[in-house]
Motif scaffolding. Structure first.
Motif, short mmCIF file in Angstrom:
data_model
loop_
_atom_site.label_atom_id
_atom_site.label_comp_id
_atom_site.label_asym_id
_atom_site.label_seq_id
_atom_site.Cartn_x
_atom_site.Cartn_y
_atom_site.Cartn_z
N VAL A 40 26.58 81.60 -27.54
CA VAL A 40 25.30 81.14 -27.00
C VAL A 40 25.22 79.61 -27.04
CG1 VAL A 40 22.82 81.10 -27.43
CG2 VAL A 40 24.05 83.27 -27.48
N VAL A 41 25.60 79.01 -28.14
CA VAL A 41 25.53 77.54 -28.26
C VAL A 41 26.49 76.90 -27.26
CG1 VAL A 41 26.05 75.61 -29.79
CG2 VAL A 41 24.70 77.53 -30.63
N SER A 42 27.66 77.49 -27.08
CA SER A 42 28.63 76.95 -26.12
C SER A 42 28.07 76.99 -24.70
CB SER A 42 29.94 77.73 -26.18
OG SER A 42 30.54 77.61 -27.44
N ILE A 43 27.42 78.08 -24.34
CA ILE A 43 26.82 78.19 -23.01
C ILE A 43 25.71 77.16 -22.84
CG2 ILE A 43 25.43 79.70 -21.53
CD1 ILE A 43 27.15 82.03 -22.60
N VAL A 44 24.85 77.01 -23.83
CA VAL A 44 23.74 76.05 -23.75
C VAL A 44 24.28 74.63 -23.61
CG1 VAL A 44 21.81 75.04 -25.03
CG2 VAL A 44 22.08 77.53 -24.93
N VAL A 45 25.26 74.27 -24.42
CA VAL A 45 25.83 72.92 -24.34
C VAL A 45 26.50 72.72 -22.98
CG1 VAL A 45 27.62 71.40 -25.30
CG2 VAL A 45 26.07 72.62 -26.82
N GLY A 46 27.19 73.73 -22.48
CA GLY A 46 27.80 73.63 -21.16
C GLY A 46 26.77 73.40 -20.08
N LEU A 47 25.65 74.11 -20.15
CA LEU A 47 24.58 73.91 -19.16
C LEU A 47 23.99 72.52 -19.26
CD1 LEU A 47 22.81 77.38 -19.33
CD2 LEU A 47 24.22 76.47 -17.47
N ILE A 48 23.81 72.02 -20.47
CA ILE A 48 23.29 70.66 -20.64
C ILE A 48 24.24 69.65 -20.02
CG2 ILE A 48 22.81 68.87 -22.37
CD1 ILE A 48 21.70 71.15 -24.16
N ILE A 49 25.53 69.83 -20.22
CA ILE A 49 26.53 68.92 -19.64
C ILE A 49 26.48 68.97 -18.13
CG2 ILE A 49 29.02 68.53 -19.38
CD1 ILE A 49 29.28 69.34 -22.36
N VAL A 50 26.36 70.17 -17.55
CA VAL A 50 26.29 70.31 -16.09
C VAL A 50 25.06 69.59 -15.55
CG1 VAL A 50 25.91 71.97 -14.24
CG2 VAL A 50 27.65 72.42 -15.95
#
Length: 66
Positions: A40-50
């Motif tokens: 979940v944290v990886s997905i959230v951080v990925g979305l923030i980066i995008v």
């Protein structure tokens, strides 16, 4: 090297066995929870980066087209 004792293979394996007995393995339920949290944290951080990448890209294009 002076003062170091030579150890035999059986002594090394005995030491290895005693160290492995000290390991505290987590419960499978806890491993599942921690794995889910990492995903979940990886997905959230990925979305923030995008999102940040899109904003920066828009800003650069805006400045270039001035």
């Amino acid at each position: 090297m002076a003062g170091k004792e030579k150890t035999t293979m059986s002594q090394r394996f005995a030491g290895l066995k005693s160290e492995f007995s000290k390991i505290v393995w987590p419960e499978p339920k806890m491993v599942g929870k921690q794995s889910a949290a990492v995903i979940v944290v990886s997905i959230v951080v990925g979305l923030i980066i995008v999102v940040l990448d899109m904003i920066i890209q828009y800003g650069v294009e805006f400045l270039v087209n001035l």
